[in-house]
Design a protein around this motif. Structure first.
Motif, short mmCIF file in Angstrom:
data_model
loop_
_atom_site.label_atom_id
_atom_site.label_comp_id
_atom_site.label_asym_id
_atom_site.label_seq_id
_atom_site.Cartn_x
_atom_site.Cartn_y
_atom_site.Cartn_z
N LYS A 122 -10.73 -13.51 2.30
CA LYS A 122 -10.90 -12.12 2.01
C LYS A 122 -9.78 -11.69 1.02
N THR A 123 -8.69 -12.14 1.26
CA THR A 123 -7.44 -11.99 0.39
C THR A 123 -7.76 -12.44 -0.90
N GLY A 126 -10.91 -10.46 -2.40
CA GLY A 126 -10.63 -9.10 -2.74
C GLY A 126 -9.85 -9.22 -4.01
N ARG A 127 -8.79 -9.97 -4.28
CA ARG A 127 -8.01 -9.98 -5.60
C ARG A 127 -8.84 -9.98 -6.83
N GLN A 129 -12.25 -9.47 -7.09
CA GLN A 129 -13.00 -8.29 -7.25
C GLN A 129 -12.34 -6.97 -7.82
N ARG A 130 -11.04 -6.93 -7.26
CA ARG A 130 -10.31 -5.72 -7.96
C ARG A 130 -9.87 -6.05 -9.37
N ALA A 131 -9.54 -7.22 -9.69
CA ALA A 131 -9.38 -7.79 -11.04
C ALA A 131 -10.67 -7.70 -11.96
N GLY A 132 -11.92 -7.26 -11.55
CA GLY A 132 -13.20 -7.35 -11.97
C GLY A 132 -13.93 -8.53 -12.49
N ARG A 136 -18.97 -7.68 -6.81
CA ARG A 136 -18.67 -6.75 -5.60
C ARG A 136 -19.47 -7.01 -4.59
#
Length: 186
Positions: A122-123, A126-127, A129-132, A136
């Motif tokens: 997940k870590t 998540g990184r 996904q947040r970076a695009g 998602r």
């Protein structure tokens, strides 16, 4: 009663036993000869039994080593500059460990180890996904299922050593976030 720390030579013996057990369990299954494991580790069978009174204790040590290695890798990758590449590296490690996990998981419950492994994933996801860089809608349980499926496919096709890499490449490319073009796909 707390356990005393192992002497350096005893710690080395234990580490060699675990490493040789891992190799033997992967090659011959979890019923591999303990005597042969001890011999390959360069110790007597009494030393093996001092460290691991039951076969299950040795299995547990090997399994925990696999989990810790994956968690250590996840922590290291969480510091990488390219979060999508880090996620891909982590998925490759999960696929590579599939055979060990399958061999060992049949002899021990995996629920307690699954939680930290999922958190590590997940870590990293998540990184990305947040970076695009990653889709998602992707989830860690889905990625772990896909990694397991790749491992099982590789087990079913031992004459095709490139299969895991090809399948993993497809999964990673499918995980990559698509750039928005403003047009809808038909």
């Amino acid at each position: 009663m707390t356990e005393r720390p192992l002497r350096a030579d005893a710690r080395r013996n234990r580490e060699r036993l675990v490493a040789e057990a891992r190799a033997a369990f992967l090659a011959d299954g979890t019923h591999a000869s303990l005597e042969e494991i001890a011999r390959r580790a360069g110790v007597g069978i009494g030393t093996l039994y001092r460290h691991f009174p039951r076969r299950e204790d040795l299995l547990e040590a090997v399994f925990e080593g696999e989990v810790h290695a994956l968690l250590d890798l996840g922590r290291e990758l969480a510091r990488e500059a390219d979060p999508f590449a880090a996620l891909g590296t982590w998925l490759r490690a999960v696929v590579e460990r599939h055979r060990a996990w399958q061999a060992l998981a049949s002899d021990r419950p995996t629920a307690t180890s699954r939680i930290p492994v999922e958190q590590s994933g997940k870590t990293l996801l998540g990184r990305a996904q947040r970076a695009g860089a990653a889709r998602r809608e992707a989830t860690v349980p889905d990625l772990l299922r896909l990694a397991g499926a790749i491992g099982r496919a590789a087990d079913d096709a031992p004459d095709d050593p490139g299969l895991p890499d090809r399948l993993l490449h497809l999964v990673i490319e499918g995980l990559r976030a698509q750039p928005r073009t403003g047009k809808r796909a038909r």
